[in-house]
Design a protein around this motif. Structure first.
Motif, short mmCIF file in Angstrom:
data_model
loop_
_atom_site.label_atom_id
_atom_site.label_comp_id
_atom_site.label_asym_id
_atom_site.label_seq_id
_atom_site.Cartn_x
_atom_site.Cartn_y
_atom_site.Cartn_z
N ARG A 124 0.83 -1.20 0.00
CA ARG A 124 0.00 0.00 0.00
C ARG A 124 0.87 1.26 0.00
N THR A 125 2.00 1.21 0.67
CA THR A 125 2.89 2.38 0.73
C THR A 125 3.38 2.77 -0.65
N VAL A 126 3.84 1.77 -1.41
CA VAL A 126 4.34 2.06 -2.76
C VAL A 126 3.21 2.54 -3.67
N LEU A 156 -0.03 6.79 5.56
CA LEU A 156 -0.37 6.18 6.84
C LEU A 156 -1.85 5.81 6.90
N ALA A 157 -2.73 6.72 6.49
CA ALA A 157 -4.16 6.43 6.53
C ALA A 157 -4.53 5.28 5.61
N ASP A 158 -3.92 5.25 4.44
CA ASP A 158 -4.23 4.19 3.48
C ASP A 158 -3.72 2.84 3.97
N LEU A 405 10.81 2.93 1.34
CA LEU A 405 9.97 2.69 0.17
C LEU A 405 9.52 3.99 -0.48
N VAL A 406 9.21 5.00 0.33
CA VAL A 406 8.81 6.30 -0.23
C VAL A 406 9.97 6.93 -0.99
N VAL A 407 11.16 6.92 -0.41
CA VAL A 407 12.34 7.49 -1.08
C VAL A 407 12.58 6.79 -2.40
N ALA A 408 12.57 5.47 -2.40
CA ALA A 408 12.84 4.72 -3.63
C ALA A 408 11.76 4.95 -4.68
N THR A 409 10.51 4.97 -4.28
CA THR A 409 9.41 5.16 -5.23
C THR A 409 9.48 6.53 -5.88
N ILE A 410 9.81 7.55 -5.09
CA ILE A 410 9.91 8.91 -5.65
C ILE A 410 11.12 9.01 -6.58
N LEU A 411 12.28 8.48 -6.15
CA LEU A 411 13.49 8.58 -6.96
C LEU A 411 13.37 7.84 -8.29
#
Length: 445
Positions: A124-126, A156-158, A405-411
């Protein structure tokens, strides 16, 4: 931190920094808590602070921090300052309760943070991160900190609550702002009696009322749907079993929304800032992200391949911890560092000076993610961004996973060119939020 520390003397009290009449050390702390803590920490592993009306100690020795948080944790409780800060918003939450209620809440929350649950949260985070950054236009200039806040509260909510709050994030963010403002050491209202209403207090009450109503709506919505293994479902299942009251369900959801988005958003803002200052590491992370995120693995299997990303996150948390520190109060007389201290004494365990102590870190002010690849014999509590012991951050593993995961997905998708409007300073409150505007130009790959 190069000044020689004073050894403990069992016949004396800990050293006390020079202060000013009436305010003692409080004025320096309010002006610049980071600078003050760095200077005071050079006096010794435990320092007595002259704070009017309080028996307060700054503790920066890893062995003493471990004693408070782990070895002798039963002799300490959360501090009155922590309870007062969250009064009216998290009175029944795991973050502020003690004793039987805290143990019951911690047990109730455990199923939401199992290994299987973390795997579901990764997916869900990705997905949520990718959807959020899709709204960024090529060439757009964004308020980086505000975008990271919006992103982390949505993730976080998701993931944890199974609720899509896109377009409604402002309710959570406004309450978090009011909470930080309420705890700001510089606000004039800090010097007034608790019964005197101030604009900051009224704003806090208004935003908390709105957040409570918002969370009540979420809970009502989730009670009428099929349950999963997310945090909201776990709490509601515990309520149905008679283990939690509905107030405890609501206030623990509130606590997760507030703390669970604020600290990660500060950390992510610093990640982008330091990567912009270190293009070599940014290039390494970009290559790693495009290789790992782009290979169509399930998100739950991505973390092992994001080794350098995880090291960059750890190094950023070392240099720029999002919180002021951990606070505790002695419930009985204690001996720390050779000093006999009374019941009721309060202790501030700040990450900033400990994470930069040259006794435990080579070139401590240098950003060096490769240090996490090398074996070391440094004390465990020379690094504690998520507190430690039985009362460590319940969402610690989620936060670590989320950040990587957020850093990698954005990059893998965009490049961010960061600019900071002035010297880096911090809000003197429970969260060390960056004070200058931090913006970024988005370039889509």
């Amino acid at each position: 931190m190069t000044a020689q520390r004073m050894a403990a003397d069992t016949t004396a009290s800990p050293p006390t920094p020079d202060g000013v009449p009436l305010f003692g050390n409080g004025l320096a702390f309010a002006r610049n808590p980071v600078d003050a803590m760095e200077r005071w920490a050079t006096l010794g592993d435990i320092v007595r602070l002259d704070i009017p009306g309080q028996e307060m100690y700054l503790v920066t020795g890893p062995a003493l921090i471990e004693q408070i948080l782990v070895d002798d944790h039963e002799s300490f409780t959360i501090s009155p300052a922590q309870r007062e800060t969250f009064s009216g918003v998290e009175d029944h939450a795991v973050t502020t309760t003690t004793g039987e209620r805290w143990e019951r809440l911690r047990r109730a929350l455990h199923p939401a943070f199992t290994r299987d649950a973390m795997g579901r949260y990764a997916d869900r985070t990705v997905e949520t991160t990718a959807a959020c950054i899709e709204a960024w236009d090529d060439g757009e200039q964004i308020d980086l900190y505000e975008e990271m806040r919006r992103l982390t509260v949505t993730v976080l909510a998701d993931a944890l609550l199974d609720v899509d709050i896109r377009g409604r994030e402002a309710v959570v963010m406004a309450a978090a702002d009011a909470l930080v403002d309420r705890a700001n050491f510089r606000r004039p209202g800090q010097l007034l009696p608790d019964w005197v209403p101030t604009p900051t207090d009224r704003r806090f009450e208004r935003t908390v009322t709105e957040l409570d109503a918002f969370v009540d709506d979420i809970i009502t919505e989730r009670r009428g749907t099929d349950r999963g293994k997310d945090l909201c479902s776990v709490l509601l299942d515990a309520h149905d079993a008679g283990d939690l009251s509905l107030a405890e369900v609501r206030e623990n959801v509130v606590a997760m929304l507030l703390a669970g988005h604020d600290s990660p958003s500060v950390a992510l803002t610093h990640v982008w800032r330091v990567l912009d200052e270190h293009p070599d590491h940014r290039a390494m992370l970009t290559e790693e992200a495009q290789t790992v995120v782009g290979n169509e693995q399930p998100a739950s299997e991505l973390l092992p391949g994001l080794e350098h990303t995880r090291h960059v996150v750890a190094e950023t948390l070392r240099l720029y911890p999002p919180t002021l520190g951990v606070m505790r109060q002695a419930t009985e007389p204690v001996t720390l560092g050779g000093y006999d201290l009374p019941a009721g004494a309060q202790f501030l365990l700040p990450q900033w000076p400990v994470h930069r102590d040259d006794r435990f870190w080579d070139d401590p002010t240098t950003f060096d993610p490769t240090r996490w690849e090398r074996a070391t014999n440094r004390p465990e509590y020379a690094y504690f961004p998520f507190s430690g012991g039985p009362r460590n951050c319940v969402g610690m593993h989620f936060a670590k996973q989320e950040l990587a995961l957020v850093v990698a997905t954005i990059l893998a998708t965009v490049e961010l060119a960061v600019s900071v409007d002035g010297p880096l300073t911090f809000t003197p409150s429970l969260q060390l939020r960056p004070e200058p505007a931090i913006e970024a130009i988005v370039t889509r790959r």
